[in-house]
Design a protein around this motif. Structure first.
Motif, PDB file in Angstrom:
ATOM      1  N   GLY A   1     -64.994  94.628   2.395  1.00 41.72           N
ATOM      2  CA  GLY A   1     -66.004  94.101   3.320  1.00 41.72           C
ATOM      3  C   GLY A   1     -66.356  95.044   4.438  1.00 41.72           C
ATOM      4  N   GLY A   2     -65.754  96.230   4.462  1.00 42.27           N
ATOM      5  CA  GLY A   2     -66.035  97.192   5.522  1.00 42.27           C
ATOM      6  C   GLY A   2     -65.228  96.946   6.776  1.00 42.27           C
ATOM      7  N   ARG A   3     -64.164  96.145   6.675  1.00 41.18           N
ATOM      8  CA  ARG A   3     -63.305  95.869   7.831  1.00 41.18           C
ATOM      9  C   ARG A   3     -62.126  96.836   7.847  1.00 41.18           C
ATOM     10  N   LEU A   4     -61.673  97.152   9.003  1.00 46.49           N
ATOM     11  CA  LEU A   4     -60.588  98.125   9.182  1.00 46.49           C
ATOM     12  C   LEU A   4     -59.255  97.514   8.769  1.00 46.49           C
ATOM     13  N   ILE A   5     -58.535  98.218   7.889  1.00 37.44           N
ATOM     14  CA  ILE A   5     -57.184  97.788   7.518  1.00 37.44           C
ATOM     15  C   ILE A   5     -56.153  98.830   7.929  1.00 37.44           C
ATOM     16  N   GLY A   6     -56.614  99.954   8.438  1.00 38.95           N
ATOM     17  CA  GLY A   6     -55.700 100.991   8.907  1.00 38.95           C
ATOM     18  C   GLY A   6     -56.449 102.036   9.691  1.00 38.95           C
TER      19      GLY A   6
END
Length: 780
Positions: A172-177
């Motif tokens: 989804g284009g969300r930051l995970i790191g």
């Protein structure tokens, strides 16, 4: 029912122990053996049940259960064997054996089909080998897991502590790191960014582009490189970055995560922007420079052509770039620009001075100075050259105009001095001739000769006035005039002067400003110009007279005085023969003429020049052989209304009444003439040669009624300075000034005014009228 009862009836039967004669040793042997077998049989199914309960994945579960039932049935038969030793219940024992037989047969039937499958099962040895192999693999897996754990830990350390800002995104284009440097670059904490969309940290323009185009394209392509974006730091500062991303997929091809690397290019972009601004500014300076600038490569092809050259040559950059500047030197002296370009390519800097040019497109001719130098690259190789051109045509014109003005000024000083001395002579000659005419009334034949000489003297006076006009020492009476009205007033006279074969086209301007000039001199100016135009058109032609308001600049008109911001322009253009350049250069010199002998003195244009310059104006002439001549006269605008001079009414000629006149004159002949005229007019005369002597005479002769003094005299005191000293001592004493040449012009309200000034040469009647006007109450 009775059959069943009979079947289980044991009354006729003997216990099995009977067969053993109830021998204890045999009985116990059977009892112990059967009990042991029965108990052993019963324990095996229990173990199988426990095994199956704990190993539900074991194959052949049904067969094992059937086998367990078979063993229990077998064990039951052994328990019946112990029972029948004392009780003859052989029917129950038989049934137990029958059940056991059934189970045994079924088990035997089912066990054979299962045999291949059972045989396919690994043997204990194979199982042991497999177990050993499995143990090795388990150890290897354990080591791999430990290595993976160490690698992941190292990866996390490298990821987080890498000096490059990195981040990972989900589908989804969300930051995970994010890496530590990513956080440092943007000023956030890790817990503030994980789970948030990456576009939340971008400026609005970049965020829209990332969401609407970049992300969808990235999911399809799987990789992007050096995409420019702008991020917003936690403190609000803008950071320019280049974003490079790569998409990672699992074995099924599904999205797993994306890894991205950011390159901070803020400093580079600012440096490039500054460099671009500097380059654009430099290019602007070059292109807007008043000097012509062009650059060329090693093939002598132009790569730069600024706007100054476009104005100078009439050739635009679009027309000349990529070509050689062949317009230099065409048909006019052979310009050295082309040769200098070749020498610059060879590493030599060249300076050209006063280089002549003619531009093929416009036909414009002139002169320029140029500096042409090589242009070096980073490796020291010559890439081409650059040239700086300064158009010196106007400068040369200004210098020529200055030389001309200086020459005219010198000639003017000379002619003014000559006119001054000549006026002194004419004063004596004209005055004595007039006295001679008065005394020869009874000798008409001799008087006729004196009259002819007097007429010649009048012509000499007019010639002197022309010389004074050229030297700008004549007396002017400027007044606000409408030049269009002046031209209209004498247009008929001008037309009669030129004749019917020449047309005069007058084009007056509407709303023309008034000009501050002397009317008589303007009319004389027009007449002289018309006469010159007529002589230049022997076969007829056309004369155009124009008036207009003008606000020229000194840079537009060579030699224009700085104070002529607003002026009235009078233009006279003819279609005559024109003049060559050598004649045009000398056209204002006095006595210079191209007319045949006896047809002009050469003072017409010189008089016009002197009048215009003395009036604060400017005159310019353009002429082309075979085309005609154009004379432009710039006259000052009248900004305030000036009242006309008060004209003193002429009084009747009257002789003196015995008043005493002090004559102060350095020229002995003029002094003697003046004293003789005054004596004849009935005045008492005292003479003084210098201003100092005149001042002393006024102090020692209180009977002096008026002082007649020349203005220009040698010694410490000239006429004006002497008059000031006299007025300090005797303010009531009248003073009459006279001069044929003077920088001090009569001014109303000043010490020297038109009321007490007598211009040389003067007649006895002029002197008598001036004296009577200044001494109206002299005693009889």
């Amino acid at each position: 029912m009775s059959a069943l009862t009979n079947f289980f009836d044991t009354s006729a039967l003997l216990a099995h122990g009977t067969c053993l004669f109830w021998r204890p040793d045999l009985l116990w042997l059977h009892v112990i053996s059967d009990l042991a077998i029965g108990l052993a049989y019963y324990s095996i199914p229990i173990a199988l049940v426990v095994f199956l309960a704990r190993r539900r994945s074991v194959e052949f579960t049904g067969l094992i259960c059937l086998f367990a039932a078979f063993i229990i049935a077998c064990g039951t038969t052994h328990f019946f064997s112990v029972w029948t030793l004392w009780h003859p219940d052989y029917a129950a024992e038989g049934l137990a054996k029958a059940i056991t037989a059934v189970i045994s047969v079924v088990t035997a039937v089912l066990i054979w089909p299962m045999l291949p499958r059972a045989l396919s099962m690994p043997s204990p040895k194979v199982l042991g080998q497999l177990n050993d192999d499995l143990s090795v693999k388990v150890r290897e897996r354990t080591q791999a897991v430990e290595a993976l754990s160490v690698s992941e830990e190292r990866y996390r350390t490298l990821y987080n502590r890498s000096p490059a800002p990195m981040h990972s995104l989900d589908a989804g284009g969300r930051l995970i790191g994010v890496s530590d440097y990513w956080l440092t670059m943007l000023g956030y904490r890790r817990e503030d960014v994980i789970g948030r969309h990456l576009s939340e940290f971008m400026v609005p323009e970049s965020a829209v582009r990332f969401r609407e185009s970049h992300w969808d394209e990235f999911l399809v392509v799987g990789e992007v490189r050096d995409e420019p974006y702008q991020f917003v730091r936690h403190d609000g500062a803008i950071v320019d970055v280049l974003l490079s991303s790569r998409l990672e997929r699992d074995t099924t091809g599904a999205f797993r995560e994306s890894f991205a690397l950011l390159a901070d290019v803020t400093a580079r972009n600012r440096a490039e922007a500054a460099l671009k601004r500097e380059r654009e500014f430099s290019e602007l300076l070059v292109r807007s420079s008043p000097q012509g600038v062009f650059a060329f490569d090693r093939n002598r092809l132009l790569t730069l052509w600024n706007s100054a050259l476009e104005r100078m040559t009439g050739v635009t950059a679009a027309e000349i770039l990529g070509k050689s500047p062949e317009m230099f030197g065409v048909g006019y002296g052979g310009s050295g620009v082309i040769e200098a370009m070749d020498r610059a390519i060879d590493g030599e800097s060249i300076t050209l001075s006063d280089e002549p040019f003619v531009f093929a497109k416009t036909g414009r001719r002139g002169f320029f100075e140029a500096t042409i130098a090589p242009v070096y690259g980073e490796a020291g190789t010559i890439l081409g050259g650059v040239a700086f051109l300064h158009d010196t045509t106007e400068q040369r014109g200004l210098e020529e105009a200055l030389r001309q003005a200086q020459k005219m000024e010198a000639v003017g000083q000379l002619t003014g001095g000559i006119a001054h001395d000549f006026n002194n002579v004419l004063t004596i000659v004209a005055g004595n001739l007039e006295l001679l005419e008065m005394r020869l009334s009874d000798r008409p034949d001799v008087k006729r000769l004196a009259t002819a000489a007097s007429m010649a003297t009048s012509r000499a006076e007019r010639l002197t006035q022309q010389l004074l006009a050229f030297s700008r020492k004549q007396q002017l009476q400027p007044e606000p005039l409408d030049l269009s009205s002046v031209v209209s007033g004498i247009r008929d006279l001008l037309q009669k002067t030129v004749g019917e074969r020449i047309e005069i086209d007058f084009r007056p301007a509407e709303g023309l400003w008034q000009s501050l000039v002397d009317r008589n001199q303007v009319e004389s100016l027009l007449l002289n110009l018309i006469l010159n135009a007529r002589d230049a058109m022997p076969d007829g032609g056309r004369i155009i007279i124009e008036t207009e308001n003008a606000q020229p600049k000194p840079s537009q008109v060579l030699g224009l005085p700085g104070g002529l911001e607003s002026c009235v322009l009078l233009t006279v253009t003819d279609t005559g023969t024109g003049m060559p350049q050598d004649v045009l250069d000398r056209v204002f010199e006095p006595f210079f003429t191209t007319k045949p002998q006896g047809r002009g003195t050469g003072l017409g244009l010189s008089m016009i020049y002197g009048f215009v310059r003395q009036s604060g104006g400017h005159i310019a002439i353009e002429s082309t052989e075979g085309v005609g001549t154009c004379v432009r006269i710039y006259l000052p605008r009248a900004l305030t209304k000036i009242l006309p001079n008060h004209v003193v009414p002429q009084r009747e000629f009257s002789l003196g009444r015995g008043e005493t006149v002090l004559v102060v004159e350095d020229d002995e002949a003029v002094r003697q003439y003046a004293c003789g005229v005054l004596d004849d007019l009935g005045y008492r005369v005292i003479e003084a040669e210098t201003g100092d002597a005149g001042l002393l005479a006024t102090e020692t002769n209180p009977e002096i009624d008026i002082v007649l003094t020349d203005i220009v005299m040698p010694g410490l005191l000239d006429g004006v300075m002497m008059a000031r000293e006299i007025q300090k001592r005797r303010p009531e004493l009248k003073i009459l000034f006279t001069s044929g040449y003077s920088d001090t012009q009569p001014q109303e309200g000043g010490l020297v005014s038109s009321a007490n000034f007598l211009k040389k040469p003067y007649r006895p009647v002029d002197l008598a009228e001036k004296l009577r006007s200044l001494l109206p109450l002299a005693p009889v």
